[in-house]
Design an enzyme around this catalytic site. Sequence first.
Site, PDB file in Angstrom:
ATOM      1  N   CYS A 112       0.847  -1.200   0.000  1.00 48.51           N
ATOM      2  CA  CYS A 112       0.000   0.000   0.000  1.00 48.51           C
ATOM      3  C   CYS A 112       0.882   1.248   0.000  1.00 48.51           C
ATOM      4  CB  CYS A 112      -0.897   0.017   1.234  1.00 48.51           C
ATOM      5  SG  CYS A 112      -2.151  -1.268   1.177  1.00 48.51           S
ATOM      6  N   CYS A 194      -3.684   0.375  -3.090  1.00 51.96           N
ATOM      7  CA  CYS A 194      -4.243   0.740  -1.788  1.00 51.96           C
ATOM      8  C   CYS A 194      -3.379   1.822  -1.143  1.00 51.96           C
ATOM      9  CB  CYS A 194      -4.340  -0.491  -0.886  1.00 51.96           C
ATOM     10  SG  CYS A 194      -2.832  -1.472  -0.810  1.00 51.96           S
TER      11      CYS A 194
END
Length: 280
Positions: A112, A194
Amino acid sequence: MADERCCRISKKVQICLAVGLLVAVAVLAVVGVLKWLQRPKWNGRGTTDNFAGMVLERCNVYTQMLQPALRNVDCQKIQEAFKSSSISKNPCNITEEDYQPLVKLTTQTIPCGKTVLWSKAKETAHEYTRGDREMFTLEDTLLGYLADGLTWCGDTGTSEMNYRSCPHWKKDCPNNPVSVFWKMASRRFADAACGVVYVILNGSISNPFDENSTFGSVEINNLRPEKVQALHAWVIHDVGGVPSDPCMTSSINKLKSITSQRKIAFRCRHNAGLPHSLRI
Ligand code: NGD
Protein backbone atom coordinates in the site's frame (compact mmCIF):
# COMPACT_ATOMS: atom_id res chain seq x y z
CA MET A 1 13.13 -6.66 -104.77
CA ALA A 2 15.21 -4.56 -102.34
CA ASP A 3 12.00 -2.81 -101.26
CA GLU A 4 10.31 -6.17 -100.51
CA ARG A 5 13.29 -7.27 -98.28
CA CYS A 6 13.35 -3.98 -96.49
CA CYS A 7 9.59 -4.29 -95.83
CA ARG A 8 10.01 -7.86 -94.49
CA ILE A 9 12.80 -6.69 -92.11
CA SER A 10 10.75 -3.79 -90.78
CA LYS A 11 7.78 -6.15 -90.23
CA LYS A 12 10.08 -8.48 -88.25
CA VAL A 13 11.28 -5.52 -86.16
CA GLN A 14 7.66 -4.53 -85.52
CA ILE A 15 6.76 -8.06 -84.39
CA CYS A 16 9.84 -8.19 -82.13
CA LEU A 17 8.94 -4.85 -80.56
CA ALA A 18 5.32 -5.93 -80.00
CA VAL A 19 6.40 -9.24 -78.41
CA GLY A 20 8.97 -7.41 -76.27
CA LEU A 21 6.33 -4.96 -75.11
CA LEU A 22 3.89 -7.77 -74.27
CA VAL A 23 6.57 -9.61 -72.25
CA ALA A 24 7.46 -6.40 -70.38
CA VAL A 25 3.79 -5.71 -69.55
CA ALA A 26 3.29 -9.33 -68.40
CA VAL A 27 6.41 -9.20 -66.17
CA LEU A 28 5.30 -5.89 -64.63
CA ALA A 29 1.81 -7.30 -64.01
CA VAL A 30 3.22 -10.43 -62.29
CA VAL A 31 5.59 -8.31 -60.14
CA GLY A 32 2.65 -6.03 -59.21
CA VAL A 33 0.40 -8.94 -58.23
CA LEU A 34 3.23 -10.54 -56.17
CA LYS A 35 3.88 -7.26 -54.36
CA TRP A 36 0.15 -6.85 -53.69
CA LEU A 37 -0.07 -10.40 -52.32
CA GLN A 38 2.93 -9.79 -50.06
CA ARG A 39 1.74 -6.41 -48.74
CA PRO A 40 1.61 -6.12 -44.93
CA LYS A 41 -1.80 -7.13 -43.68
CA TRP A 42 -1.97 -4.48 -40.91
CA ASN A 43 -0.91 -0.88 -40.42
CA GLY A 44 1.04 -1.37 -37.20
CA ARG A 45 4.58 -2.58 -36.52
CA GLY A 46 5.01 -6.36 -36.60
CA THR A 47 5.94 -8.57 -33.64
CA THR A 48 9.23 -7.42 -32.10
CA ASP A 49 12.16 -9.52 -33.39
CA ASN A 50 13.01 -12.38 -31.01
CA PHE A 51 9.85 -11.63 -29.00
CA ALA A 52 9.86 -14.94 -27.09
CA GLY A 53 13.60 -14.69 -26.35
CA MET A 54 13.18 -11.14 -25.05
CA VAL A 55 10.28 -12.14 -22.79
CA LEU A 56 12.35 -15.02 -21.35
CA GLU A 57 15.39 -12.81 -20.81
CA ARG A 58 13.35 -10.00 -19.20
CA CYS A 59 11.65 -12.54 -16.93
CA ASN A 60 15.03 -13.92 -15.81
CA VAL A 61 16.48 -10.45 -15.17
CA TYR A 62 13.39 -9.36 -13.21
CA THR A 63 13.04 -12.47 -11.05
CA GLN A 64 16.74 -13.14 -10.43
CA MET A 65 18.07 -9.59 -10.12
CA LEU A 66 15.38 -6.92 -9.70
CA GLN A 67 12.87 -8.70 -7.44
CA PRO A 68 14.53 -11.85 -6.05
CA ALA A 69 11.39 -12.46 -3.96
CA LEU A 70 9.94 -13.78 -7.25
CA ARG A 71 12.91 -16.07 -7.95
CA ASN A 72 10.70 -19.16 -7.92
CA VAL A 73 8.48 -18.18 -10.84
CA ASP A 74 8.82 -20.37 -13.91
CA CYS A 75 10.02 -18.06 -16.72
CA GLN A 76 9.76 -20.82 -19.34
CA LYS A 77 6.05 -21.23 -18.52
CA ILE A 78 5.59 -17.44 -18.54
CA GLN A 79 7.16 -17.24 -22.00
CA GLU A 80 4.86 -20.01 -23.27
CA ALA A 81 1.76 -18.40 -21.75
CA PHE A 82 2.63 -15.03 -23.26
CA LYS A 83 3.08 -16.52 -26.74
CA SER A 84 -0.10 -18.61 -26.41
CA SER A 85 -2.16 -15.49 -25.66
CA SER A 86 -2.04 -14.58 -29.37
CA ILE A 87 -0.82 -17.63 -31.30
CA SER A 88 -3.38 -18.91 -33.85
CA LYS A 89 -5.86 -16.18 -32.85
CA ASN A 90 -7.52 -13.43 -34.86
CA PRO A 91 -5.47 -10.37 -33.77
CA CYS A 92 -8.56 -8.16 -33.89
CA ASN A 93 -10.53 -10.35 -31.55
CA ILE A 94 -8.33 -10.71 -28.48
CA THR A 95 -10.02 -10.70 -25.07
CA GLU A 96 -8.76 -10.22 -21.51
CA GLU A 97 -9.41 -13.95 -20.92
CA ASP A 98 -6.65 -14.72 -23.43
CA TYR A 99 -4.20 -13.32 -20.87
CA GLN A 100 -5.54 -15.22 -17.83
CA PRO A 101 -2.84 -17.95 -17.86
CA LEU A 102 -0.11 -15.28 -18.09
CA VAL A 103 -1.72 -13.18 -15.34
CA LYS A 104 -1.92 -16.23 -13.03
CA LEU A 105 1.80 -16.92 -13.48
CA THR A 106 2.84 -13.33 -12.74
CA THR A 107 0.84 -12.61 -9.57
CA GLN A 108 2.59 -9.97 -7.46
CA THR A 109 1.49 -7.82 -4.53
CA ILE A 110 2.43 -4.14 -4.46
CA PRO A 111 2.54 -2.71 -0.89
CA CYS A 112 0.00 0.00 0.00
CA GLY A 113 1.20 3.53 -0.77
CA LYS A 114 3.71 2.39 -3.40
CA THR A 115 1.67 2.58 -6.62
CA VAL A 116 2.68 5.22 -9.18
CA LEU A 117 0.44 5.86 -12.19
CA TRP A 118 1.40 8.18 -15.03
CA SER A 119 -0.06 9.71 -18.17
CA LYS A 120 1.95 11.35 -20.97
CA ALA A 121 4.92 11.24 -18.59
CA LYS A 122 6.41 7.76 -19.00
CA GLU A 123 10.09 8.75 -18.92
CA THR A 124 9.61 11.06 -15.92
CA ALA A 125 7.73 8.41 -13.94
CA HIS A 126 10.35 5.76 -14.67
CA GLU A 127 13.17 8.13 -13.84
CA TYR A 128 11.50 8.54 -10.45
CA THR A 129 10.97 4.82 -9.76
CA ARG A 130 14.52 4.01 -10.90
CA GLY A 131 15.69 6.27 -8.06
CA ASP A 132 13.20 4.95 -5.50
CA ARG A 133 13.11 1.17 -5.94
CA GLU A 134 10.27 0.86 -3.42
CA MET A 135 7.79 2.64 -5.69
CA PHE A 136 6.16 0.81 -8.60
CA THR A 137 4.76 1.92 -11.91
CA LEU A 138 3.02 -0.82 -13.89
CA GLU A 139 6.25 -1.28 -15.85
CA ASP A 140 8.09 -1.95 -12.57
CA THR A 141 5.88 -4.99 -11.96
CA LEU A 142 6.78 -8.30 -13.61
CA LEU A 143 3.83 -8.24 -16.02
CA GLY A 144 4.51 -4.67 -17.19
CA TYR A 145 8.27 -5.21 -17.29
CA LEU A 146 7.86 -8.19 -19.65
CA ALA A 147 5.76 -6.29 -22.18
CA ASP A 148 6.93 -2.68 -22.05
CA GLY A 149 7.84 -1.39 -25.51
CA LEU A 150 7.17 -4.72 -27.27
CA THR A 151 4.68 -5.50 -30.04
CA TRP A 152 3.19 -8.91 -30.66
CA CYS A 153 0.42 -10.63 -32.63
CA GLY A 154 -0.36 -13.91 -34.33
CA ASP A 155 -3.02 -14.93 -36.83
CA THR A 156 -5.60 -17.63 -37.40
CA GLY A 157 -4.30 -20.62 -39.33
CA THR A 158 -0.65 -20.24 -38.30
CA SER A 159 1.29 -21.10 -35.15
CA GLU A 160 3.82 -18.34 -35.91
CA MET A 161 3.85 -14.78 -34.61
CA ASN A 162 3.34 -12.17 -37.35
CA TYR A 163 6.68 -10.37 -37.65
CA ARG A 164 5.58 -8.30 -40.67
CA SER A 165 2.70 -6.30 -39.22
CA CYS A 166 0.21 -6.18 -36.35
CA PRO A 167 -3.07 -4.27 -36.10
CA HIS A 168 -2.66 -0.58 -35.28
CA TRP A 169 -4.92 0.38 -32.35
CA LYS A 170 -6.35 3.40 -34.18
CA LYS A 171 -6.09 2.44 -37.88
CA ASP A 172 -7.09 -1.25 -37.67
CA CYS A 173 -8.92 -2.47 -34.56
CA PRO A 174 -9.09 -1.75 -30.82
CA ASN A 175 -9.15 -5.38 -29.63
CA ASN A 176 -5.61 -6.16 -30.75
CA PRO A 177 -3.18 -8.09 -28.49
CA VAL A 178 -1.15 -5.05 -27.32
CA SER A 179 -4.09 -2.73 -26.54
CA VAL A 180 -6.08 -5.45 -24.78
CA PHE A 181 -2.98 -6.37 -22.75
CA TRP A 182 -2.36 -2.80 -21.49
CA LYS A 183 -6.01 -2.20 -20.76
CA MET A 184 -6.21 -5.43 -18.77
CA ALA A 185 -2.89 -4.84 -16.95
CA SER A 186 -3.76 -1.19 -16.16
CA ARG A 187 -7.21 -2.14 -14.87
CA ARG A 188 -5.79 -4.83 -12.56
CA PHE A 189 -2.93 -2.59 -11.39
CA ALA A 190 -5.36 0.19 -10.37
CA ASP A 191 -7.86 -2.26 -8.88
CA ALA A 192 -5.15 -3.70 -6.61
CA ALA A 193 -3.81 -0.31 -5.43
CA CYS A 194 -4.24 0.74 -1.79
CA GLY A 195 -3.23 3.59 0.53
CA VAL A 196 -2.12 6.79 -1.15
CA VAL A 197 -1.84 6.36 -4.93
CA TYR A 198 0.40 8.74 -6.88
CA VAL A 199 0.02 9.89 -10.47
CA ILE A 200 2.66 11.74 -12.45
CA LEU A 201 1.22 14.03 -15.13
CA ASN A 202 2.80 16.15 -17.83
CA GLY A 203 2.47 19.87 -17.02
CA SER A 204 4.14 20.93 -20.26
CA ILE A 205 1.08 20.07 -22.36
CA SER A 206 -2.32 21.78 -22.40
CA ASN A 207 -4.28 18.81 -21.01
CA PRO A 208 -2.20 16.96 -18.41
CA PHE A 209 -5.34 14.98 -17.58
CA ASP A 210 -6.84 13.33 -20.67
CA GLU A 211 -10.11 11.48 -20.12
CA ASN A 212 -9.40 9.31 -23.16
CA SER A 213 -6.01 8.12 -21.94
CA THR A 214 -5.56 4.80 -20.14
CA PHE A 215 -5.15 6.70 -16.87
CA GLY A 216 -8.29 8.76 -17.54
CA SER A 217 -10.49 5.99 -18.90
CA VAL A 218 -9.26 2.84 -17.13
CA GLU A 219 -7.07 3.44 -14.09
CA ILE A 220 -8.97 6.28 -12.41
CA ASN A 221 -12.23 4.31 -12.72
CA ASN A 222 -10.77 1.19 -11.17
CA LEU A 223 -9.22 2.68 -8.03
CA ARG A 224 -11.22 1.35 -5.10
CA PRO A 225 -12.47 4.07 -2.72
CA GLU A 226 -12.67 1.60 0.16
CA LYS A 227 -8.92 1.00 0.12
CA VAL A 228 -7.45 4.02 -1.70
CA GLN A 229 -6.88 6.72 0.91
CA ALA A 230 -6.19 9.47 -1.65
CA LEU A 231 -4.91 10.22 -5.14
CA HIS A 232 -1.93 12.57 -5.12
CA ALA A 233 -1.12 14.13 -8.48
CA TRP A 234 2.28 15.56 -9.34
CA VAL A 235 2.16 17.75 -12.42
CA ILE A 236 5.73 17.99 -13.68
CA HIS A 237 6.68 20.78 -16.06
CA ASP A 238 9.85 21.91 -17.77
CA VAL A 239 12.40 23.78 -15.72
CA GLY A 240 11.84 27.48 -16.47
CA GLY A 241 8.38 27.60 -14.97
CA VAL A 242 4.85 27.74 -16.32
CA PRO A 243 2.76 30.94 -16.49
CA SER A 244 0.09 29.69 -14.05
CA ASP A 245 -0.42 26.91 -11.51
CA PRO A 246 -1.11 23.74 -13.58
CA CYS A 247 -3.10 22.32 -10.64
CA MET A 248 -5.68 25.09 -11.16
CA THR A 249 -6.33 24.39 -14.86
CA SER A 250 -9.62 23.01 -16.19
CA SER A 251 -7.89 19.77 -17.12
CA ILE A 252 -6.88 19.05 -13.50
CA ASN A 253 -10.24 20.32 -12.25
CA LYS A 254 -11.86 17.59 -14.32
CA LEU A 255 -9.68 14.99 -12.57
CA LYS A 256 -10.59 16.57 -9.22
CA SER A 257 -14.30 16.27 -9.97
CA ILE A 258 -13.97 12.62 -11.06
CA THR A 259 -12.14 11.70 -7.83
CA SER A 260 -14.70 13.61 -5.78
CA GLN A 261 -17.56 11.72 -7.48
CA ARG A 262 -15.71 8.49 -6.74
CA LYS A 263 -15.27 9.52 -3.07
CA ILE A 264 -11.47 9.52 -3.32
CA ALA A 265 -9.59 12.41 -1.70
CA PHE A 266 -7.44 14.37 -4.15
CA ARG A 267 -4.39 16.60 -3.86
CA CYS A 268 -2.31 18.18 -6.57
CA ARG A 269 1.18 19.70 -6.62
CA HIS A 270 3.32 20.92 -9.46
CA ASN A 271 7.05 21.09 -9.83
CA ALA A 272 9.72 22.05 -12.36
CA GLY A 273 11.34 18.66 -12.81
CA LEU A 274 11.01 15.69 -10.50
CA PRO A 275 10.55 16.31 -6.76
CA HIS A 276 12.81 14.43 -4.29
CA SER A 277 9.80 12.68 -2.84
CA LEU A 278 6.30 12.09 -4.16
CA ARG A 279 4.87 12.65 -0.68
CA ILE A 280 2.69 15.77 -0.84
O1 NGD B 1 -4.95 1.25 -26.86
C1 NGD B 1 -3.75 1.43 -26.96
C2 NGD B 1 -3.06 2.49 -26.35
N1 NGD B 1 -3.48 3.51 -25.56
C3 NGD B 1 -2.35 4.22 -25.29
N2 NGD B 1 -1.32 3.66 -25.90
C4 NGD B 1 -1.69 2.59 -26.54
N3 NGD B 1 -0.98 1.71 -27.27
C5 NGD B 1 -1.63 0.72 -27.84
N4 NGD B 1 -0.94 -0.17 -28.58
N5 NGD B 1 -2.98 0.55 -27.70
C6 NGD B 1 0.09 4.05 -25.83
O2 NGD B 1 0.40 3.86 -24.48
C7 NGD B 1 0.40 5.48 -26.13
O3 NGD B 1 0.72 5.69 -27.49
C8 NGD B 1 1.64 5.69 -25.26
O4 NGD B 1 2.82 5.24 -25.90
C9 NGD B 1 1.37 4.80 -24.06
C10 NGD B 1 0.88 5.55 -22.87
O5 NGD B 1 -0.12 6.47 -23.25
P1 NGD B 1 -0.30 7.88 -22.48
O6 NGD B 1 1.01 8.57 -22.29
O7 NGD B 1 -1.42 8.61 -23.15
O8 NGD B 1 -0.73 7.45 -21.04
P2 NGD B 1 -2.01 6.66 -20.65
O9 NGD B 1 -2.71 7.39 -19.56
O10 NGD B 1 -2.81 6.25 -21.82
O11 NGD B 1 -1.38 5.29 -20.04
C11 NGD B 1 -0.46 5.34 -19.01
C12 NGD B 1 -0.99 4.58 -17.82
C13 NGD B 1 0.15 4.26 -16.87
O12 NGD B 1 -0.29 4.46 -15.53
C14 NGD B 1 0.48 2.79 -17.16
O13 NGD B 1 0.25 2.09 -15.95
O14 NGD B 1 -1.53 3.33 -18.24
C15 NGD B 1 -0.56 2.27 -18.15
N6 NGD B 1 -0.12 1.99 -19.56
C16 NGD B 1 -1.09 2.06 -20.50
C17 NGD B 1 -0.81 1.84 -21.82
C18 NGD B 1 0.48 1.51 -22.19
C19 NGD B 1 1.14 1.68 -19.88
C20 NGD B 1 1.47 1.45 -21.21
C21 NGD B 1 2.87 1.10 -21.65
N7 NGD B 1 3.80 0.88 -20.76
O15 NGD B 1 3.13 1.01 -22.86
